[in-house]
Design an enzyme around this catalytic site. Structure first.
Site, PDB file in Angstrom:
ATOM      1  N   GLY A  35     -47.439 -12.114  21.104  1.00 49.30           N
ATOM      2  CA  GLY A  35     -48.345 -13.159  20.627  1.00 49.30           C
ATOM      3  C   GLY A  35     -47.777 -13.745  19.356  1.00 49.30           C
ATOM      4  N   SER A  36     -48.368 -13.373  18.218  1.00 53.52           N
ATOM      5  CA  SER A  36     -47.788 -13.792  16.942  1.00 53.52           C
ATOM      6  C   SER A  36     -46.544 -12.957  16.634  1.00 53.52           C
ATOM      7  CB  SER A  36     -48.812 -13.657  15.817  1.00 53.52           C
ATOM      8  OG  SER A  36     -49.253 -12.318  15.679  1.00 53.52           O
ATOM      9  N   CYS A  37     -46.421 -11.825  17.314  1.00 50.64           N
ATOM     10  CA  CYS A  37     -45.220 -10.993  17.188  1.00 50.64           C
ATOM     11  C   CYS A  37     -44.007 -11.764  17.713  1.00 50.64           C
ATOM     12  CB  CYS A  37     -45.364  -9.707  18.004  1.00 50.64           C
ATOM     13  SG  CYS A  37     -46.568  -8.533  17.362  1.00 50.64           S
ATOM     14  N   ILE A  38     -42.828 -11.337  17.277  1.00 48.76           N
ATOM     15  CA  ILE A  38     -41.604 -11.969  17.762  1.00 48.76           C
ATOM     16  C   ILE A  38     -40.682 -10.915  18.372  1.00 48.76           C
ATOM     17  CG2 ILE A  38     -39.463 -13.130  17.020  1.00 48.76           C
ATOM     18  CD1 ILE A  38     -41.059 -14.957  15.361  1.00 48.76           C
ATOM     19  N   GLY A 100     -44.091 -15.624  18.208  1.00 41.59           N
ATOM     20  CA  GLY A 100     -44.504 -16.370  17.017  1.00 41.59           C
ATOM     21  C   GLY A 100     -45.609 -17.377  17.270  1.00 41.59           C
TER      22      GLY A 100
END
Lengths: 168, 204
Positions: A35-38, A100
């Site tokens: 999700g917002s993780c990369i 991201g």
């Protein structure tokens, strides 16, 4: 969605804050639902070595706790070390990143910082610091991504809900 | 932020009981909305690194609906309500009228999910406020329908901005057909946890 690719071995699933690397050609390394993780992948195509980090936050602090893969600034050096340890040639390494996103809409009041965007910036900065070329990226938006790399070929694919795997 | 908080069995029991009452209230609200009984599993209390929570509840690349919000007031923290896509579909069809027309959720259906999150978390926090006498206010929930790992990861990143380690109060919901259709998480900050325990007469 994490269906096996024909003829290949489903390899490690890289959870949040984790790093995995392999020199087994038929292994596929995956991060399910970025999700917002990369997800950051480093590949040495000629040596058939690949590694992936699942970064959660942009920046570690002196008091931070957690594995190196949790923060962009500590994940890239740790991932680099892992692929070099397997015999990758530093000069041949190329990076691919995905994720991201901003998963929850703005104005929800849940203390929403744009972590995805900041992760994006931090990963790029860490790659530049390590002098690793960013070959391809698929970042931003407001949707989740599943990322996979085939170690033997260095092929990186990204898939979204209801979509086909797209090669980066 | 203190991350070396040690909890004894008595404190863990008290937190589990709070989770029980909070989730019980939320389950009642959900069954009223659905017009059918909703069952609740036995809540679990775990103290673990924030980055491990997604793996702990098994969030991967299955599609879910997630409602995420902040808790403000005397014992701040975050709450997350995750439903399987199928369970979310069935709640929305009951509330908005269905059955649906193809894939995905319309804007109105997303609002309905947001309202579900509102009511569920409101009942949970209401129960917690009543037991402790603390003031607890939910912020309006953000809602998303996407890969479980993506939604949880994004929510947990917010939590991780304020804490390395989290207390996770987890309760599952479901009915006879799908016993674990929903997952309810309350993650108070370390300070909030200390405040809650203090109110229960179980502080340091």
């Amino acid at each position: 969605m994490s269906t096996a690719i024909a003829g290949l071995t489903a390899g490690p699933t890289v959870g949040i804050g984790q790093i995995a690397a392999s020199d087994h050609r038929d292994v596929v390394i995956s991060a399910l639902g970025l999700g917002s993780c990369i997800g950051v992948v480093l590949v040495d195509p000629r040596a058939h070595i690949a590694g992936m980090a699942h970064v959660m936050l942009p920046q570690s602090a002196p008091t931070s706790k957690g594995p190196p893969g949790k923060f962009a600034d500590t994940a890239i050096p740790a991932l680099l070390e892992d692929v070099l340890a397997l015999g990758a040639d530093r000069a041949r390494l190329v990076a691919t990143m995905a994720g991201g996103a901003q998963m929850f809409g703005a104005g929800s009041g849940a203390g929403l910082f744009n972590i995805g965007g900041r992760n994006d910036e931090s990963v790029r900065a860490a790659l530049a610091d390590a002098r690793i070329r960013l070959r391809a990226h698929d970042v931003g938006g407001s949707f989740g991504r599943t990322m996979q790399v085939v170690v033997g070929t260095g092929t990186v694919t990204v898939r979204v809900v209801g979509g086909e795997a797209v090669e980066l | 932020m203190s991350t070396d908080l040690q909890l004894g069995p008595e404190q863990m029991d008290a937190l589990r009981e709070i989770g029980n009452i909070g989730a019980g209230n939320a389950a009642t609200s959900l069954s009223q909305m659905m017009g059918s009984p909703v069952q609740m599993g036995i809540p679990t209390v775990k103290f673990l690194p924030v980055e491990d929570i997604a793996a702990e509840i098994g969030a991967g690349d299955e599609v879910v609906a997630a409602m995420f919000l902040g808790v403000e007031g005397d014992a701040p923290g975050h709450m997350l309500f995750v439903m399987s896509e199928q369970a979310a579909r069935s709640v929305v069809d009951t509330l908005v009228g269905g059955p649906a027309h193809g894939d995905g959720f319309t804007e109105m259906e997303m609002s309905a999910l947001q309202e579900v999150g509102n009511i569920m978390t409101g009942s949970y926090l209401g129960a917690l406020a009543q037991i402790t006498g603390l003031r607890l206010e939910p912020t309006p929930p953000a809602v998303g329908v996407d890969l479980a790992g993506a939604l949880l990861g994004a929510a947990l990143a917010q939590v991780a901005m304020v804490s390395d380690v989290a207390l996770m109060l987890e309760s599952t919901f479901g009915d006879d057909d799908t016993p674990s259709a929903g997952d309810f998480l309350y993650v108070p900050t370390s300070e909030a946890l200390a405040t809650v325990l203090d109110r229960l007469g179980l502080g340091e």
